[in-house]
Design a protein around this motif. Structure first.
Motif, PDB file in Angstrom:
ATOM      1  N   SER A 138      -0.816   7.515  -8.310  1.00 22.02           N
ATOM      2  CA  SER A 138      -0.672   6.677  -9.496  1.00 22.02           C
ATOM      3  C   SER A 138       0.023   5.367  -9.152  1.00 22.02           C
ATOM      4  O   SER A 138       0.780   5.271  -8.190  1.00 22.02           O
ATOM      5  N   ALA A 139      -0.255   4.333  -9.955  1.00 21.13           N
ATOM      6  CA  ALA A 139       0.360   3.033  -9.742  1.00 21.13           C
ATOM      7  C   ALA A 139       0.838   2.483 -11.073  1.00 21.13           C
ATOM      8  O   ALA A 139       0.141   2.570 -12.091  1.00 21.13           O
ATOM      9  N   SER A 140       2.053   1.896 -11.061  1.00 19.99           N
ATOM     10  CA  SER A 140       2.626   1.294 -12.259  1.00 19.99           C
ATOM     11  C   SER A 140       3.242  -0.036 -11.872  1.00 19.99           C
ATOM     12  O   SER A 140       4.234  -0.076 -11.132  1.00 19.99           O
ATOM     13  N   GLU A 192       2.417   7.395  -4.484  1.00 16.79           N
ATOM     14  CA  GLU A 192       2.681   6.673  -5.727  1.00 16.79           C
ATOM     15  C   GLU A 192       3.202   5.265  -5.443  1.00 16.79           C
ATOM     16  O   GLU A 192       3.906   5.024  -4.459  1.00 16.79           O
ATOM     17  N   ASP A 207       0.841  -1.193   0.000  1.00 21.31           N
ATOM     18  CA  ASP A 207       0.000   0.000   0.000  1.00 21.31           C
ATOM     19  C   ASP A 207       0.878   1.246   0.000  1.00 21.31           C
ATOM     20  O   ASP A 207       1.856   1.325   0.747  1.00 21.31           O
ATOM     21  N   ASP A 239      -2.417  -1.366  -3.486  1.00 17.66           N
ATOM     22  CA  ASP A 239      -3.263  -0.201  -3.285  1.00 17.66           C
ATOM     23  C   ASP A 239      -2.397   1.048  -3.334  1.00 17.66           C
ATOM     24  O   ASP A 239      -1.244   1.040  -2.858  1.00 17.66           O
ATOM     25  N   ALA A 240      -2.902   2.115  -3.900  1.00 12.82           N
ATOM     26  CA  ALA A 240      -2.192   3.393  -3.933  1.00 12.82           C
ATOM     27  C   ALA A 240      -3.206   4.513  -4.013  1.00 12.82           C
ATOM     28  O   ALA A 240      -4.204   4.421  -4.742  1.00 12.82           O
ATOM     29  N   SER A 284      -8.359  -6.338  -6.079  1.00 12.44           N
ATOM     30  CA  SER A 284      -7.295  -5.386  -5.769  1.00 12.44           C
ATOM     31  C   SER A 284      -7.585  -4.050  -6.442  1.00 12.44           C
ATOM     32  O   SER A 284      -8.042  -4.006  -7.595  1.00 12.44           O
ATOM     33  N   GLU A 285      -7.327  -2.946  -5.723  1.00 15.39           N
ATOM     34  CA  GLU A 285      -7.578  -1.618  -6.294  1.00 15.39           C
ATOM     35  C   GLU A 285      -6.634  -1.309  -7.443  1.00 15.39           C
ATOM     36  O   GLU A 285      -6.997  -0.602  -8.376  1.00 15.39           O
ATOM     37  N   LYS A 286      -5.391  -1.805  -7.378  1.00 22.47           N
ATOM     38  CA  LYS A 286      -4.402  -1.520  -8.419  1.00 22.47           C
ATOM     39  C   LYS A 286      -3.918  -2.836  -9.018  1.00 22.47           C
ATOM     40  O   LYS A 286      -3.927  -3.880  -8.375  1.00 22.47           O
ATOM     41  N   GLY A 287      -3.472  -2.752 -10.268  1.00 24.72           N
ATOM     42  CA  GLY A 287      -3.061  -3.941 -10.986  1.00 24.72           C
ATOM     43  C   GLY A 287      -4.243  -4.551 -11.725  1.00 24.72           C
ATOM     44  O   GLY A 287      -5.398  -4.161 -11.547  1.00 24.72           O
ATOM     45  N   THR A 288      -3.947  -5.524 -12.574  1.00 27.45           N
ATOM     46  CA  THR A 288      -4.985  -6.176 -13.362  1.00 27.45           C
ATOM     47  C   THR A 288      -5.527  -7.377 -12.600  1.00 27.45           C
ATOM     48  O   THR A 288      -4.787  -8.310 -12.272  1.00 27.45           O
TER      49      THR A 288
END
Length: 735
Positions: free
Chosen positions: A655-657, A628, A624, A651-652, A671-675
């Motif tokens: 922005s998330a990469s 960023e 988390d 989670d972020a 999950s909030e971020k990622g595929t």
């Protein structure tokens, strides 16, 4: 008389030294040491005897020839060649272990870019063990150096050098009879009193003053030997620097002193009051049990350095009183009158070194176990057992541990502490440091923190690989500014954070295991940098927390009942609300980001390493960031047992990469971020992609991957690499 130009210098010496010229030396008989064994009359003698010279055996077998003042005139090597001294300034203490201070911007990860590798302070270069490198043995200037060995002289006239283990080796030849310095001569100089320098205690006004003249060594060459019995202490071979009153022994000049026997009483004390211009005072414990019922059994009031040496094969026990009723008035090296009360069982105002190969038991019933107002060092393979009402070991300037087996139980304070600069609120160069270079340290109990320093703590393996085990009510390892874990095997069980810094924490090596169930495994108010080593957080509220977390390498295996990794600003800013942490955002003295950080700020970057993050159930996040989140490299496995709330594996707030090909997330919620992929998984199988596979320890139906939909993996042999985490799970992957 003969002019000795043939030896490279012009000195008028007696005819008895003519054989030393090279034209005659081949025909002159010599003994095994290279000294001339016959004079021109055929009498067997040593060449140094002529003109009143005295012969002394040097460290490398050479013969040292001293004049009537005890000054080296020349030496004769074992091959018969001669050497002549040149004044050599003595070494001074090298404190290169302190990294140079730099700015504390997030991007600054190197204490000194010009001198050290990334994120690591320069490794300490002192105490290398070479006999001619005596920085750690004494700060005194050498008289001269012969064949690479430096020689020193005590006020007693005794000449000595140090071996590779910093043991003092005295030369034992006798200065010829010709002056008042001859022992037993009625005109020999006696110590004179100096009222302005006399230490006075409230219980004894008869303490001798420091001698202002050279004190002679007993003619038999033996060390002063102090023996304790039921009636008090007695001394043999007194060098006129030992005064005894009952059980009180006062030492007023440098040198070696042997102690043995058993004694208990309010006057059971060895007190050192030696000029700082002298070389060190060595208290050699050869089976001593000393119990002071009212004060400290060892009190170094003033000296250049005091050494407490537990001699091989002996057990030595020191105990102090649980209260203090005495105070001491004395004049320090700056000619200032001071009033002092001892605050530890072994208590020193100047540099203190504990060494030897025996056993030392220290019982600090009043306050600290071992304490010095300057630097505290541990050398040799001593077995040390310290119990203390407050802090176990405290070196206000430095605590420097090179070796030994040290066990500490500190009832109310810290196990090991160095706090210079804390009162001033700013770092003092080369001070406020705990430097662990080797040895085995076990802190069985710390009522507060395990290891604490104001400036910085460094664990390295410059001497040997250290092992450290800490059990503490407070934090395990904590600094107001920086912590460097460069090597060693560290095991922490703490009531507060496992490893904590009000500024930065760097992991550059070693194997660190942490159990901090109520707080953070590792917490840095500013930056947590992971470059190498293994971090295993078996239990925590939040596993890794800092405003900026950057993982460039290493192996991490982290479990947090809340978040496993959390990038958030402030002092324990997003941690357990029951921690009792500081309420203000910001950072430690001289550190942090130099500003007020809101709860939504933070940066989390992973570029390398192999990482496993697991959470408890509830509103939890695996990895988390309150700002960023970037995962551009490394192997990352997340197991998140989220149940309600938002977040999940990644989670972020910013922005998330997630671009690394070796990323997997397992969760019972999305999950909030990622595929996210709706793939059910159980604990009995491996799951992943062609790049990575892992057998989860939880069951669920949401997975995160970065290279397409994951699936069950039946065969892991196709993957190039694998890592087994400390918790037992294994990950297989291709780079």
């Amino acid at each position: 008389m003969l002019n000795w130009k043939c030896l490279g210098f012009t000195s008028l010496l007696s005819l008895g030294l003519i054989a030393a010229c090279s034209s005659d030396s081949s025909t002159t008989p010599k003994d095994d040491a290279g000294t001339i064994s016959e004079d021109l009359s055929g009498n067997t003698t040593n060449v140094c005897v002529y003109d009143g010279y005295a012969a002394m055996q040097g460290a490398s077998g050479e013969t040292l020839c001293l004049d009537t003042e005890g000054t080296l005139a020349f030496w004769i090597n074992t091959d018969g060649s001669y050497g002549f001294p040149e004044a050599t300034p003595g070494p001074t203490e090298n404190n290169s272990e302190k990294p140079v201070e730099t700015s504390t911007d997030v991007g600054t990860t190197t204490p000194s870019d010009s001198t050290v590798s990334a994120d690591k302070p320069a490794e300490d270069s002192t105490d290398s063990g070479s006999a001619n490198e005596t920085e750690s043995c004494t700060a005194e200037k050498a008289l001269y150096t012969v064949n690479g060995i430096s020689y020193y002289k005590e006020p007693t006239g005794n000449i000595y050098y140090f071996d590779a283990d910093c043991n003092k080796i005295s030369l034992t030849a006798t200065v010829p009879e010709s002056s008042a310095s001859q022992p037993g001569n009625s005109s020999a100089a006696e110590p004179t009193s100096s009222e302005s320098q006399s230490p006075v205690s409230s219980s004894s006004n008869d303490t001798p003053a420091i001698s202002s003249t050279t004190v002679v060594t007993p003619s038999n060459g033996s060390l002063p030997t102090i023996t304790y019995a039921a009636s008090g202490a007695t001394v043999e071979n007194n060098n006129n620097c030992v005064t005894i009153t009952g059980g009180e022994v006062v030492i007023t000049c440098a040198g070696d002193y042997d102690f043995s026997g058993t004694y208990s009483g309010a006057d059971a004390q060895i007190r050192v009051y030696s000029p700082k211009s002298d070389s060190g005072v060595y208290l050699n414990l050869r089976g001593l049990t000393l119990t002071n019922t009212a004060d400290a059994p060892i009190y170094s009031q003033m000296s250049s350095k005091t050494f407490v040496v537990a001699k091989s094969g002996t057990t030595n026990t020191l105990s102090d009183g649980s209260t203090r009723t005495k105070s001491y008035t004395y004049v320090n090296s700056n000619n200032e009158t001071k009033v002092d009360t001892t605050g530890a069982c072994i208590y020193a105002k100047d540099d203190l070194t504990i060494k030897g190969e025996g056993t030392l038991i220290v019982k600090g019933n009043y306050n600290n176990g071992i304490h010095t107002s300057n630097d505290l060092r541990f050398r040799g393979t001593t077995t040390i057992n310290v119990t203390a009402a407050n802090n176990g070991l405290k070196g206000k300037g430095i605590v420097d541990i090179e070796n030994g087996n040290i066990t500490i139980a500190a009832t109310n304070g810290d196990g090991i502490k160095s706090d210079e600069g804390e009162d001033e609120g700013s770092v003092v160069d080369n001070k406020g440091i705990v430097n662990i270079k080797g040895g085995n340290i076990t802190i069985t109990k710390a009522g507060d923190d395990g290891i604490q320093a104001y400036n910085y703590i460094i664990v390295q393996d410059s001497v040997s690989e250290p092992t450290i085990k800490v059990t503490s009510t407070g934090k395990g390892i904590v600094s107001d500014n920086r912590v460097y874990i460069n090597a060693g095997k560290i095991d922490i069980s703490s009531g507060d954070d496992g490893v904590h810094s009000n500024q930065n924490v760097y992991f550059n090596g070693g194997y660190t295991t942490i159990a901090a169930p109520k707080n953070d495994g590792v917490h840095a108010d500013s930056t947590l940098m992971i470059n190498d080593g293994t971090i295993y957080v078996t239990n925590s509220y939040e596993g890794l927390e800092a405003w900026y977390i950057k993982a460039n390498g290493g192996i991490t295996d982290v479990y947090g009942t809340d978040d496993a990794w959390n990038a958030a600003g402030g002092n324990d800013g997003s941690g357990n609300t029951n921690q009792g942490g500081q309420s203000n955002w910001g950072f430690g003295p001289g550190g942090g980001m130099g500003g007020r950080m809101g709860s939504s700020s933070g940066f989390l970057t992973i570029t390398g390493g192999v990482h496993h993050a697991k959470t408890g159930s509830g509103d939890t996040d695996g990895i988390d960031s309150n700002g960023e989140l970037t995962i551009s490299g490394g192997v990352v496995i997340v197991e998140c047992q989220i149940s309600g709330g938002m977040g999940g594996s990644f989670d972020a707030d910013g922005s998330a990469s997630l671009t690394s090909k070796t990323v997997l997330g397992f969760s019972s919620g999305s999950s909030e971020k990622g595929t996210n992929y709706n793939v059910s998984f159980t604990t009995g199988n491996y799951y992943g992609t062609s790049n990575i596979a892992f057998k989860p320890t939880i069951s669920g139906r949401y997975m995160v991957a970065t290279t397409g939909q994951p699936a069950q993996v039946s065969n892991t042999s196709s993957y190039q690499k694998s890592v087994t985490f400390p918790s037992g799970s294994s990950v297989y992957y291709n780079e």
